[in-house]
Motif scaffolding. Structure first.
Motif, PDB file in Angstrom:
ATOM      1  N   VAL A  38      -5.642  -9.918   7.778  1.00 55.59           N
ATOM      2  CA  VAL A  38      -4.450 -10.718   8.048  1.00 55.59           C
ATOM      3  C   VAL A  38      -3.161  -9.933   8.253  1.00 55.59           C
ATOM      4  O   VAL A  38      -2.230 -10.447   8.879  1.00 55.59           O
ATOM      5  N   HIS A  39      -3.083  -8.719   7.752  1.00 54.19           N
ATOM      6  CA  HIS A  39      -1.821  -7.979   7.891  1.00 54.19           C
ATOM      7  C   HIS A  39      -2.085  -6.485   7.752  1.00 54.19           C
ATOM      8  O   HIS A  39      -2.746  -6.048   6.807  1.00 54.19           O
ATOM      9  N   THR A  40      -1.554  -5.718   8.692  1.00 53.84           N
ATOM     10  CA  THR A  40      -1.655  -4.261   8.651  1.00 53.84           C
ATOM     11  C   THR A  40      -0.254  -3.687   8.544  1.00 53.84           C
ATOM     12  O   THR A  40       0.654  -4.128   9.258  1.00 53.84           O
ATOM     13  N   GLU A  41      -0.093  -2.716   7.666  1.00 50.78           N
ATOM     14  CA  GLU A  41       1.209  -2.072   7.501  1.00 50.78           C
ATOM     15  C   GLU A  41       1.033  -0.576   7.294  1.00 50.78           C
ATOM     16  O   GLU A  41       0.217  -0.150   6.480  1.00 50.78           O
ATOM     17  N   ILE A  42       1.779   0.206   8.061  1.00 49.48           N
ATOM     18  CA  ILE A  42       1.892   1.637   7.829  1.00 49.48           C
ATOM     19  C   ILE A  42       3.287   1.856   7.260  1.00 49.48           C
ATOM     20  O   ILE A  42       4.286   1.420   7.847  1.00 49.48           O
ATOM     21  N   TYR A  43       3.364   2.500   6.119  1.00 54.58           N
ATOM     22  CA  TYR A  43       4.624   2.626   5.408  1.00 54.58           C
ATOM     23  C   TYR A  43       5.585   3.582   6.112  1.00 54.58           C
ATOM     24  O   TYR A  43       5.177   4.493   6.832  1.00 54.58           O
ATOM     25  N   LEU A  51      -2.292   6.673  12.325  1.00 53.78           N
ATOM     26  CA  LEU A  51      -2.917   6.248  11.073  1.00 53.78           C
ATOM     27  C   LEU A  51      -3.379   4.804  11.102  1.00 53.78           C
ATOM     28  O   LEU A  51      -4.372   4.450  10.449  1.00 53.78           O
ATOM     29  N   ALA A  52      -2.699   3.952  11.859  1.00 48.75           N
ATOM     30  CA  ALA A  52      -3.111   2.543  11.924  1.00 48.75           C
ATOM     31  C   ALA A  52      -4.524   2.436  12.490  1.00 48.75           C
ATOM     32  O   ALA A  52      -5.354   1.687  11.964  1.00 48.75           O
ATOM     33  N   GLY A  53      -4.809   3.198  13.532  1.00 51.38           N
ATOM     34  CA  GLY A  53      -6.148   3.170  14.120  1.00 51.38           C
ATOM     35  C   GLY A  53      -7.206   3.631  13.137  1.00 51.38           C
ATOM     36  O   GLY A  53      -8.281   3.033  13.036  1.00 51.38           O
ATOM     37  N   ALA A  54      -6.910   4.688  12.410  1.00 44.58           N
ATOM     38  CA  ALA A  54      -7.863   5.196  11.413  1.00 44.58           C
ATOM     39  C   ALA A  54      -8.081   4.170  10.302  1.00 44.58           C
ATOM     40  O   ALA A  54      -9.212   3.975   9.835  1.00 44.58           O
TER      41      ALA A  54
END
Length: 103
Positions: A38-43, A51-54
């Motif tokens: 439901v939610h992806t976050e890279i700080y 990093l999001a892809g990994a």
């Protein structure tokens, strides 16, 4: 740079670390045999490194290994699945049209 993704089932999220520091997460909700991402976050400070892809790849691979079908509710996950056709089979056939995926 050492990255690690672990499934924190108690908090229903995949957590990404880089060199031991928290770098991002994907929140999910499990219902029966389906896992809604439901939610992806890279700080802050970790953006722009791929990093999001990994993180998404690891979440999808883990979900597959755990026997879940995946609902890519998050735009980041949906885009990843769209651009990596090998993961389309994780999305239930009845839900693919809703996410703009081929049958």
């Amino acid at each position: 740079m050492v990255t690690e993704v672990r499934n924190n089932a108690a908090l229903e999220r995949f957590e990404l670390t880089v060199d031991g520091s928290p770098a991002g997460c994907i929140e999910y909700q499990d219902t029966g045999g389906e896992r809604a991402l439901v939610h992806t976050e890279i700080y802050s400070g970790f953006e722009g490194r791929g990093l999001a892809g990994a993180l998404v790849r690891s979440a999808l691979d883990t979900s597959r290994a755990e026997g879940f079908e995946v609902l890519p509710m998050c735009a980041v996950v949906s885009h990843f699945v769209t651009t990596h056709p090998a993961y389309i089979s994780l999305v239930p056939r009845r839900s693919r049209e809703m996410f703009g995926l081929p049958q």
